[in-house]
Design a protein around this motif. Sequence first.
Motif, short mmCIF file in Angstrom:
data_model
loop_
_atom_site.label_atom_id
_atom_site.label_comp_id
_atom_site.label_asym_id
_atom_site.label_seq_id
_atom_site.Cartn_x
_atom_site.Cartn_y
_atom_site.Cartn_z
N ALA A 3 2.49 7.06 -2.67
CA ALA A 3 0.74 6.47 -3.72
C ALA A 3 0.43 7.69 -1.76
CB ALA A 3 0.64 5.29 -3.14
N THR A 23 -8.15 -1.76 -7.27
CA THR A 23 -6.77 -2.47 -6.76
C THR A 23 -6.10 -3.69 -6.39
OG1 THR A 23 -6.93 -0.25 -5.69
CG2 THR A 23 -4.80 -1.65 -4.72
N ARG A 74 4.63 6.79 -7.21
CA ARG A 74 3.86 6.19 -7.53
C ARG A 74 3.85 5.37 -8.76
NH1 ARG A 74 0.70 6.08 -12.43
NH2 ARG A 74 -1.69 5.94 -11.76
N ASP A 78 -1.19 1.92 -10.32
CA ASP A 78 -1.64 2.55 -9.07
C ASP A 78 -3.66 2.92 -9.29
OD1 ASP A 78 -3.07 3.25 -6.97
OD2 ASP A 78 -0.76 4.55 -6.42
N HIS A 106 -1.03 0.01 -6.16
CA HIS A 106 -0.78 1.08 -5.75
C HIS A 106 -0.07 0.83 -3.93
CE1 HIS A 106 -2.07 4.57 -2.61
NE2 HIS A 106 -2.63 3.18 -1.51
#
Length: 133
Positions: A3, A23, A74, A78, A106
């Motif tokens: 990330a 998030t 990733r 996210d 994330h």
Amino acid sequence: MIAPTVEPGARQAWRQIMRLARTALVEPPALIALATMDYLRAGPRRVWRTFKFALADRIEEKLARTQAPTLVIRGGRDPLVSARWAAEAAAILPRGRLVIIPRAAHAVYYNSPRELSHIISEFMLRDDSSGAH
């Protein structure tokens, strides 16, 4: 590289704060509690200074100089790291490769540890003598 933050087109504090808030909606509640405790222990001054350093860090300028094979990971859910930025970061790396864990958010290391460790193990075990990715 899990990330990679902060993405070049989103270096405004308000934008990152909004993404961080989103998030919290997709991460496990236990992680939100841990992160909140960490922020409280660090204190607002330290958190703000660290946040400013993150906003100022132009990671995209460093990626092209990275010669080691690099895996960019990733989470598919996210809100902090866009799919576009993750793909761009992997493309900038001379030997980069992107992997997306579809159901992860994330904090992939927290919300999807088995998938993450499997992906990293496979990457590390690959024959990289050709340098191709």
